[in-house]
Design a protein around this motif. Structure first.
Motif, PDB file in Angstrom:
ATOM      1  N   GLY A   1     -28.449  18.480 -28.564  1.00 35.57           N
ATOM      2  CA  GLY A   1     -27.750  19.098 -29.676  1.00 35.57           C
ATOM      3  C   GLY A   1     -27.930  18.299 -30.958  1.00 35.57           C
ATOM      4  N   ASP A   2     -27.483  18.869 -32.066  1.00 39.06           N
ATOM      5  CA  ASP A   2     -27.607  18.186 -33.356  1.00 39.06           C
ATOM      6  C   ASP A   2     -26.707  16.962 -33.444  1.00 39.06           C
ATOM      7  N   ASN A   3     -25.686  16.894 -32.594  1.00 37.71           N
ATOM      8  CA  ASN A   3     -24.769  15.762 -32.639  1.00 37.71           C
ATOM      9  C   ASN A   3     -25.022  14.779 -31.500  1.00 37.71           C
ATOM     10  N   GLU A   4     -26.249  14.789 -30.939  1.00 39.83           N
ATOM     11  CA  GLU A   4     -26.575  13.922 -29.809  1.00 39.83           C
ATOM     12  C   GLU A   4     -27.846  13.126 -30.069  1.00 39.83           C
ATOM     13  N   ALA A   5     -27.914  11.967 -29.424  1.00 36.50           N
ATOM     14  CA  ALA A   5     -29.121  11.133 -29.438  1.00 36.50           C
ATOM     15  C   ALA A   5     -29.226  10.463 -28.074  1.00 36.50           C
ATOM     16  N   ARG A   6     -30.445  10.084 -27.699  1.00 35.67           N
ATOM     17  CA  ARG A   6     -30.603   9.458 -26.394  1.00 35.67           C
ATOM     18  C   ARG A   6     -31.599   8.315 -26.440  1.00 35.67           C
ATOM     19  N   ALA A   7     -31.530   7.511 -25.387  1.00 30.99           N
ATOM     20  CA  ALA A   7     -32.490   6.434 -25.175  1.00 30.99           C
ATOM     21  C   ALA A   7     -32.834   6.425 -23.690  1.00 30.99           C
ATOM     22  N   VAL A   8     -34.111   6.204 -23.383  1.00 33.13           N
ATOM     23  CA  VAL A   8     -34.580   6.201 -21.997  1.00 33.13           C
ATOM     24  C   VAL A   8     -35.259   4.872 -21.726  1.00 33.13           C
ATOM     25  N   LEU A   9     -34.884   4.244 -20.628  1.00 40.11           N
ATOM     26  CA  LEU A   9     -35.545   3.014 -20.192  1.00 40.11           C
ATOM     27  C   LEU A   9     -36.147   3.290 -18.835  1.00 40.11           C
ATOM     28  N   ARG A  10     -37.446   3.091 -18.723  1.00 36.62           N
ATOM     29  CA  ARG A  10     -38.144   3.431 -17.487  1.00 36.62           C
ATOM     30  C   ARG A  10     -38.576   2.179 -16.738  1.00 36.62           C
ATOM     31  N   THR A  11     -38.686   2.317 -15.433  1.00 39.13           N
ATOM     32  CA  THR A  11     -39.204   1.300 -14.527  1.00 39.13           C
ATOM     33  C   THR A  11     -38.435  -0.013 -14.659  1.00 39.13           C
ATOM     34  N   ILE A  12     -37.150   0.051 -14.356  1.00 37.28           N
ATOM     35  CA  ILE A  12     -36.300  -1.133 -14.332  1.00 37.28           C
ATOM     36  C   ILE A  12     -36.309  -1.673 -12.916  1.00 37.28           C
ATOM     37  N   ARG A  13     -36.477  -2.956 -12.766  1.00 34.98           N
ATOM     38  CA  ARG A  13     -36.584  -3.554 -11.437  1.00 34.98           C
ATOM     39  C   ARG A  13     -35.197  -3.787 -10.841  1.00 34.98           C
ATOM     40  N   VAL A  14     -34.574  -2.700 -10.427  1.00 32.55           N
ATOM     41  CA  VAL A  14     -33.282  -2.740  -9.752  1.00 32.55           C
ATOM     42  C   VAL A  14     -33.177  -1.450  -8.943  1.00 32.55           C
ATOM     43  N   SER A  15     -32.393  -1.458  -7.894  1.00 27.28           N
ATOM     44  CA  SER A  15     -32.257  -0.243  -7.109  1.00 27.28           C
ATOM     45  C   SER A  15     -31.413   0.772  -7.878  1.00 27.28           C
ATOM     46  N   PRO A  16     -31.721   2.058  -7.740  1.00 28.99           N
ATOM     47  CA  PRO A  16     -30.955   3.074  -8.448  1.00 28.99           C
ATOM     48  C   PRO A  16     -29.468   3.049  -8.111  1.00 28.99           C
ATOM     49  N   GLN A  17     -29.140   2.684  -6.883  1.00 35.34           N
ATOM     50  CA  GLN A  17     -27.737   2.644  -6.466  1.00 35.34           C
ATOM     51  C   GLN A  17     -26.967   1.583  -7.249  1.00 35.34           C
ATOM     52  N   LYS A  18     -27.558   0.404  -7.425  1.00 33.75           N
ATOM     53  CA  LYS A  18     -26.887  -0.663  -8.174  1.00 33.75           C
ATOM     54  C   LYS A  18     -26.807  -0.325  -9.663  1.00 33.75           C
ATOM     55  N   LEU A  19     -27.857   0.298 -10.186  1.00 34.79           N
ATOM     56  CA  LEU A  19     -27.854   0.678 -11.591  1.00 34.79           C
ATOM     57  C   LEU A  19     -26.821   1.764 -11.862  1.00 34.79           C
ATOM     58  N   ASN A  20     -26.628   2.662 -10.919  1.00 36.03           N
ATOM     59  CA  ASN A  20     -25.660   3.737 -11.095  1.00 36.03           C
ATOM     60  C   ASN A  20     -24.233   3.207 -11.142  1.00 36.03           C
ATOM     61  N   LEU A  21     -23.955   2.111 -10.466  1.00 42.72           N
ATOM     62  CA  LEU A  21     -22.627   1.499 -10.539  1.00 42.72           C
ATOM     63  C   LEU A  21     -22.307   1.061 -11.962  1.00 42.72           C
ATOM     64  N   VAL A  22     -23.296   0.497 -12.654  1.00 41.80           N
ATOM     65  CA  VAL A  22     -23.097   0.043 -14.035  1.00 41.80           C
ATOM     66  C   VAL A  22     -23.056   1.248 -14.971  1.00 41.80           C
ATOM     67  N   ALA A  23     -23.888   2.261 -14.708  1.00 41.32           N
ATOM     68  CA  ALA A  23     -23.884   3.452 -15.556  1.00 41.32           C
ATOM     69  C   ALA A  23     -22.545   4.179 -15.458  1.00 41.32           C
ATOM     70  N   ALA A  24     -21.952   4.204 -14.274  1.00 41.10           N
ATOM     71  CA  ALA A  24     -20.653   4.857 -14.093  1.00 41.10           C
ATOM     72  C   ALA A  24     -19.557   4.119 -14.843  1.00 41.10           C
ATOM     73  N   LEU A  25     -19.765   2.833 -15.078  1.00 37.71           N
ATOM     74  CA  LEU A  25     -18.783   2.013 -15.791  1.00 37.71           C
ATOM     75  C   LEU A  25     -18.617   2.465 -17.235  1.00 37.71           C
ATOM     76  N   ILE A  26     -19.689   2.975 -17.865  1.00 35.82           N
ATOM     77  CA  ILE A  26     -19.638   3.316 -19.286  1.00 35.82           C
ATOM     78  C   ILE A  26     -19.584   4.819 -19.542  1.00 35.82           C
ATOM     79  N   ARG A  27     -19.785   5.635 -18.515  1.00 32.92           N
ATOM     80  CA  ARG A  27     -19.860   7.080 -18.682  1.00 32.92           C
ATOM     81  C   ARG A  27     -18.560   7.641 -19.255  1.00 32.92           C
ATOM     82  N   GLY A  28     -18.653   8.391 -20.362  1.00 34.02           N
ATOM     83  CA  GLY A  28     -17.501   9.055 -20.946  1.00 34.02           C
ATOM     84  C   GLY A  28     -16.657   8.200 -21.877  1.00 34.02           C
TER      85      GLY A  28
END
Length: 129
Positions: free
Chosen positions: A11-38
């Motif tokens: 949308g016009d009021n949104e922006a994003r950033a993508v980081l690819r190929t991070i050396r960590v398991s998706p499960q561990k990364l999702n724990l940190v992502a859930a910490l900041i979501r919302g």
């Protein structure tokens, strides 16, 4: 000639950033992502700053990149940004082996992950008395 420019996915009021190929398991990364979501951006940055997870610094840099994209590319107000989405995707998995006793071997998997953070500008709600 040539084909028409693709419409913007966000949308016009949104922006994003993508980081690819991070050396960590998706499960561990999702724990940190859930910490900041919302959460509001300032709160999310503070939480990542004091998190004890190893990957929190990398997630913080990605969030700062999304904030910079919102400010510089889309002219959004930094103070009214919220982390709308923070999602994790699987990437490659490197397979290695570990020598064990009696001539055997066991497999070691070294997973990688992708991280996408979308920030959205929201209007402050005025409280009616």
């Amino acid at each position: 000639m040539g084909k028409a420019k693709a419409p913007r996915r966000l949308g016009d009021n949104e922006a994003r950033a993508v980081l690819r190929t991070i050396r960590v398991s998706p499960q561990k990364l999702n724990l940190v992502a859930a910490l900041i979501r919302g959460k509001k951006v300032a709160t999310a940055l503070a939480e990542l700053e004091f998190s004890r997870k190893r990957i929190a610094g990398t997630v913080r840099k990605t969030l700062e990149s999304a904030i910079a994209n919102a400010e510089n590319n889309h002219d959004l107000d930094v103070d009214s940004l919220v982390v709308a989405e923070a999602y994790v995707g699987k990437s490659i998995v490197m397979k290695r082996f570990h020598a064990r006793g009696r001539g055997r071997a066991s497999r070691i998997e070294k997973p990688f992950a992708h991280l996408t953070i979308v920030v959205r500008e929201v209007e402050e709600k005025l409280e009616a008395a």
